[in-house]
Write a protein that holds these residues in place. Structure first.
Motif, PDB file in Angstrom:
ATOM      1  N   ALA A 130      71.402  49.891  72.523  1.00 42.01           N
ATOM      2  CA  ALA A 130      71.984  51.008  71.785  1.00 42.01           C
ATOM      3  C   ALA A 130      73.365  50.642  71.243  1.00 42.01           C
ATOM      4  O   ALA A 130      73.721  50.999  70.115  1.00 42.01           O
ATOM      5  CB  ALA A 130      72.082  52.238  72.690  1.00 42.01           C
ATOM      6  N   LEU A 131      74.157  49.923  72.023  1.00 44.83           N
ATOM      7  CA  LEU A 131      75.474  49.494  71.550  1.00 44.83           C
ATOM      8  C   LEU A 131      75.351  48.505  70.393  1.00 44.83           C
ATOM      9  O   LEU A 131      76.097  48.589  69.411  1.00 44.83           O
ATOM     10  CB  LEU A 131      76.262  48.864  72.703  1.00 44.83           C
ATOM     11  CG  LEU A 131      76.771  49.828  73.773  1.00 44.83           C
ATOM     12  CD1 LEU A 131      77.360  49.059  74.948  1.00 44.83           C
ATOM     13  CD2 LEU A 131      77.823  50.773  73.192  1.00 44.83           C
ATOM     14  N   LEU A 132      74.413  47.586  70.488  1.00 42.45           N
ATOM     15  CA  LEU A 132      74.188  46.661  69.366  1.00 42.45           C
ATOM     16  C   LEU A 132      73.766  47.412  68.123  1.00 42.45           C
ATOM     17  O   LEU A 132      74.240  47.136  67.014  1.00 42.45           O
ATOM     18  CB  LEU A 132      73.103  45.641  69.740  1.00 42.45           C
ATOM     19  CG  LEU A 132      73.480  44.466  70.629  1.00 42.45           C
ATOM     20  CD1 LEU A 132      72.261  43.573  70.830  1.00 42.45           C
ATOM     21  CD2 LEU A 132      74.616  43.667  70.010  1.00 42.45           C
TER      22      LEU A 132
ATOM     23  N   ALA B 226      55.711  60.107  57.960  1.00 42.95           N
ATOM     24  CA  ALA B 226      56.735  60.610  58.878  1.00 42.95           C
ATOM     25  C   ALA B 226      58.065  59.980  58.554  1.00 42.95           C
ATOM     26  O   ALA B 226      58.152  58.855  58.084  1.00 42.95           O
ATOM     27  CB  ALA B 226      56.344  60.289  60.323  1.00 42.95           C
ATOM     28  N   PRO B 227      59.152  60.692  58.809  1.00 44.07           N
ATOM     29  CA  PRO B 227      60.461  60.120  58.531  1.00 44.07           C
ATOM     30  C   PRO B 227      60.731  58.907  59.390  1.00 44.07           C
ATOM     31  O   PRO B 227      60.174  58.745  60.462  1.00 44.07           O
ATOM     32  CB  PRO B 227      61.430  61.276  58.892  1.00 44.07           C
ATOM     33  CG  PRO B 227      60.657  62.121  59.844  1.00 44.07           C
ATOM     34  CD  PRO B 227      59.242  62.030  59.412  1.00 44.07           C
ATOM     35  N   GLU B 228      61.587  58.046  58.879  1.00 49.15           N
ATOM     36  CA  GLU B 228      62.004  56.853  59.619  1.00 49.15           C
ATOM     37  C   GLU B 228      62.637  57.274  60.936  1.00 49.15           C
ATOM     38  O   GLU B 228      63.497  58.138  60.971  1.00 49.15           O
ATOM     39  CB  GLU B 228      63.015  56.081  58.789  1.00 49.15           C
ATOM     40  CG  GLU B 228      63.490  54.799  59.433  1.00 49.15           C
ATOM     41  CD  GLU B 228      62.482  53.688  59.307  1.00 49.15           C
ATOM     42  OE1 GLU B 228      62.649  52.662  60.000  1.00 49.15           O
ATOM     43  OE2 GLU B 228      61.528  53.853  58.526  1.00 49.15           O
ATOM     44  N   PRO B 229      62.202  56.704  62.061  1.00 46.97           N
ATOM     45  CA  PRO B 229      62.798  57.093  63.342  1.00 46.97           C
ATOM     46  C   PRO B 229      64.259  56.729  63.429  1.00 46.97           C
ATOM     47  O   PRO B 229      64.708  55.762  62.824  1.00 46.97           O
ATOM     48  CB  PRO B 229      61.973  56.276  64.362  1.00 46.97           C
ATOM     49  CG  PRO B 229      61.375  55.177  63.583  1.00 46.97           C
ATOM     50  CD  PRO B 229      61.184  55.679  62.190  1.00 46.97           C
ATOM     51  N   ASP B 230      64.951  57.543  64.170  1.00 45.27           N
ATOM     52  CA  ASP B 230      66.370  57.287  64.378  1.00 45.27           C
ATOM     53  C   ASP B 230      66.550  55.990  65.151  1.00 45.27           C
ATOM     54  O   ASP B 230      66.133  55.858  66.289  1.00 45.27           O
ATOM     55  CB  ASP B 230      66.996  58.444  65.166  1.00 45.27           C
ATOM     56  CG  ASP B 230      68.464  58.210  65.428  1.00 45.27           C
ATOM     57  OD1 ASP B 230      69.245  58.184  64.466  1.00 45.27           O
ATOM     58  OD2 ASP B 230      68.837  58.034  66.598  1.00 45.27           O
ATOM     59  N   ARG B 231      67.167  54.974  64.519  1.00 41.98           N
ATOM     60  CA  ARG B 231      67.251  53.652  65.135  1.00 41.98           C
ATOM     61  C   ARG B 231      68.109  53.654  66.384  1.00 41.98           C
ATOM     62  O   ARG B 231      67.862  52.900  67.317  1.00 41.98           O
ATOM     63  CB  ARG B 231      67.782  52.622  64.121  1.00 41.98           C
ATOM     64  CG  ARG B 231      66.841  52.405  62.955  1.00 41.98           C
ATOM     65  CD  ARG B 231      67.342  51.307  62.057  1.00 41.98           C
ATOM     66  NE  ARG B 231      66.428  51.072  60.956  1.00 41.98           N
ATOM     67  CZ  ARG B 231      65.400  50.240  61.014  1.00 41.98           C
ATOM     68  NH1 ARG B 231      65.169  49.587  62.123  1.00 41.98           N
ATOM     69  NH2 ARG B 231      64.621  50.060  59.982  1.00 41.98           N
ATOM     70  N   GLU B 232      69.112  54.495  66.402  1.00 40.27           N
ATOM     71  CA  GLU B 232      69.978  54.520  67.581  1.00 40.27           C
ATOM     72  C   GLU B 232      69.234  55.072  68.781  1.00 40.27           C
ATOM     73  O   GLU B 232      69.351  54.577  69.889  1.00 40.27           O
ATOM     74  CB  GLU B 232      71.216  55.351  67.294  1.00 40.27           C
ATOM     75  CG  GLU B 232      72.239  55.317  68.416  1.00 40.27           C
ATOM     76  CD  GLU B 232      73.551  55.938  68.019  1.00 40.27           C
ATOM     77  OE1 GLU B 232      74.217  56.459  68.908  1.00 40.27           O
ATOM     78  OE2 GLU B 232      73.901  55.904  66.836  1.00 40.27           O
ATOM     79  N   ALA B 233      68.380  56.091  68.556  1.00 45.74           N
ATOM     80  CA  ALA B 233      67.607  56.648  69.656  1.00 45.74           C
ATOM     81  C   ALA B 233      66.559  55.656  70.140  1.00 45.74           C
ATOM     82  O   ALA B 233      66.302  55.526  71.316  1.00 45.74           O
ATOM     83  CB  ALA B 233      66.913  57.942  69.216  1.00 45.74           C
ATOM     84  N   VAL B 234      65.955  54.925  69.189  1.00 44.75           N
ATOM     85  CA  VAL B 234      64.949  53.945  69.538  1.00 44.75           C
ATOM     86  C   VAL B 234      65.536  52.849  70.398  1.00 44.75           C
ATOM     87  O   VAL B 234      64.933  52.360  71.344  1.00 44.75           O
ATOM     88  CB  VAL B 234      64.294  53.351  68.269  1.00 44.75           C
ATOM     89  CG1 VAL B 234      63.476  52.124  68.613  1.00 44.75           C
ATOM     90  CG2 VAL B 234      63.409  54.391  67.603  1.00 44.75           C
ATOM     91  N   ALA B 235      66.733  52.435  70.083  1.00 47.58           N
ATOM     92  CA  ALA B 235      67.349  51.310  70.805  1.00 47.58           C
ATOM     93  C   ALA B 235      67.940  51.719  72.144  1.00 47.58           C
ATOM     94  O   ALA B 235      68.277  50.879  72.941  1.00 47.58           O
ATOM     95  CB  ALA B 235      68.455  50.688  69.950  1.00 47.58           C
ATOM     96  N   ALA B 236      68.041  53.034  72.388  1.00 46.07           N
ATOM     97  CA  ALA B 236      68.734  53.492  73.601  1.00 46.07           C
ATOM     98  C   ALA B 236      68.014  53.006  74.856  1.00 46.07           C
ATOM     99  O   ALA B 236      66.826  52.949  74.912  1.00 46.07           O
ATOM    100  CB  ALA B 236      68.767  55.031  73.608  1.00 46.07           C
TER     101      ALA B 236
END
Length: 490
Positions: free
Chosen positions: A116-118, A480-490
């Motif tokens: 998530a930090l990256l 579907a909308p592009e998933p939130d990348r920050e949530a995916v990486a968490a």
């Protein structure tokens, strides 16, 4: 150059927490001699770290959403360093095991926040480079752990494998505070304390029960009590997750056959590929008489091959359906374990090399695709939870794998040593007269025990591969909308 300092800070933490899984394997015999630890004690030195990671990853992710990811990452580093110091100074096995559990707590806080930090620090092409470097560091940690552990153990002390974390942690904390910005604070979010506590009790009781069953028997009072407690805690966990508004783990995800198969595949991958390495290391050092460095080098083929395959296939494998890369990878892991299970009393360390290489190819194929497949099998708004569930299942699979395989190996070795099974290779006769068994009998018993471990590991890998190939399906294209990348990486 300054823009890559956050990457350095994040990768240093990831390297430390992952290398501490494998660095311990070659130090087990010296630890046992120094601390006079029992067989079950050795299992706990391995198991408790993975168990802490597995039990607390989801909770640490929720805490990071509440308090901020950089803050939780730094707190994890501090806890990890303090626990490493306690491990390095441990006067007995009980202290070492306790400190390893605390190490796992710090590792969970670090592991759940690195991606998530990256993701929040880098964008565009830089993000791709950062994730590529992070993945390579993971491979280096797996490949270099046994060798680094062997070098430190043989030339300094087994305590050095923990104390070396202290200066690295100091540098990492300083870099993180100076160069990594805070992200992820969600005011009003509350961790699922009930789910976290019940899941931790379930995992801990089950693992403890399995390890105690190895010495006391499955019908003994304490193992049965632990299994009952684990079952009760699991019922409580399911009830809590079904009722809470923000569950630690949304159980509806398991309605997807693909998601369930990937979770099971991730757990069985760790049990099949990595859980048996601890027992292999003990065989290499206590039976074959190799030093820690040579024992570490003997285990390198799997990690090195997996790193080469995953790095070489990075540009190609993403075009192949995850069902194939994961499924075929698991089949190869099972085949590799089977190839190792051909030991005899006269076997040398080279007997396991072909199996380690084949298993390493499987690991290199399967692991890079697991995370993306897990998140693709879940709704996009549950991507972060899916990734956390996969990491949890993998660590829990490792912990339970060490426990189960340890029970099987101990039972088989004792069965041979008590003379109930004739030496299949004619290397020794029956044990009698109360005398200590001859060395050929010990070698034969150890080989027989390891062959049992490898056979079970092979079965787990092959079964997981078949399940993944049958149940996992590629996600259908959608608008579907592009998933939130920050949530995916968490």
């Amino acid at each position: 150059m300054r823009k890559w300092l956050p990457l350095v800070a994040i990768c240093l933490g990831a390297f430390m927490l992952l290398v501490d899984v494998t660095i311990v394997t070659v130090a087990l015999p010296p630890m046992a001699r120094s601390l006079r630890a029992s067989f079950s004690g050795l299992q706990w030195v391995l198991d408790i770290y993975a168990l802490s990671l597995a039990a607390l990853l989801l909770g640490a992710g929720a805490l990071a959403d509440l308090l901020g990811r950089r803050r939780v990452y730094v707190a994890g580093l501090v806890i990890f360093a303090a626990a490493s110091l306690a491990c390095g100074l441990a006067p007995n096995a009980a202290t070492l095991i306790t400190a390893r559990a605390v190490q796992g707590i710090g590792g969970a806080a670090m592991f759940t926040t690195t991606l998530a930090l990256l993701n929040s620090t880098y964008h565009g092409r830089d993000r791709g480079v950062a994730f590529g470097v992070w993945g390579a560091v993971n491979g280096v940690a797996a490949a270099g752990g046994p060798v680094l552990g062997g070098l430190l153990t043989e030339h300094v002390s087994w305590r050095a494998i923990f104390l070396v974390n202290l200066p690295v942690t100091a540098v990492t904390v300083a870099l993180t505070l100076a160069r990594v910005r805070e992200t992820g604070r969600t005011p009003g979010a509350r961790p699922d304390v009930g789910g976290l506590c019940s899941f931790t009790v379930c995992a801990g009781a089950l693992t403890y029960g399995l390890i105690r069953a190895g010495g006391d028997g499955f019908a003994a009072t304490l193992p049965l009590a632990m299994f009952g407690l684990a079952a009760l805690a699991l019922v409580v966990f399911v009830a809590v997750e079904l009722r809470t508004r923000r569950p630690l783990l949304d159980l509806a995800l398991f309605r997807s056959p693909s998601f369930s198969a990937i979770m099971l595949g991730g757990a069985l991958l760790m049990a099949s590929a990595f859980a048996c390495l601890a027992f292999t290391s003990v065989w290499l050092q206590t039976v074959l008489g190799l030093g820690p460095v040579k024992a570490g080098l003997a285990l390198v083929p799997m990690a090195a091959t997996s790193f080469v395959v995953s790095a070489a296939g990075a540009r190609v494998l993403h075009r192949v359906p995850p069902r194939l890369t994961i499924g075929i990878g698991l089949l190869l892991i099972g085949a590799g374990a089977g190839l190792q299970g051909v030991l005899s009393a006269g076997s040398t360390w080279t007997a396991i090399t072909p199996g380690l290489v084949v298993g390493g190819v499987g690991v290199g194929l399967a692991i890079p695709s697991l995370s993306s497949a897990a998140m693709a099998a879940a709704p996009h708004e549950r991507g972060g939870m899916a990734g956390g569930a996969l990491n949890t299942s993998r660590q829990l699979g490792y912990a339970l794998g060490v426990a189960v395989l340890g029970v099987l190996m101990r039972a088989r070795v004792e069965h041979v040593l008590t003379g109930h099974v004739p030496d299949p290779h004619g290397m020794a006769g029956a044990v009698g007269g109360g005398r200590a068994p001859h060395l050929p009998i010990v070698r034969s018993a150890a080989a027989s025990g390891l062959n049992t471990v490898y056979a079970v590991a092979a079965g787990l890998g092959l079964a997981a591969g078949i399940i993944v190939l049958l149940l996992v399906r590629s996600p259908q294209p959608s608008a579907a909308p592009e998933p939130d990348r920050e949530a995916v990486a968490a």
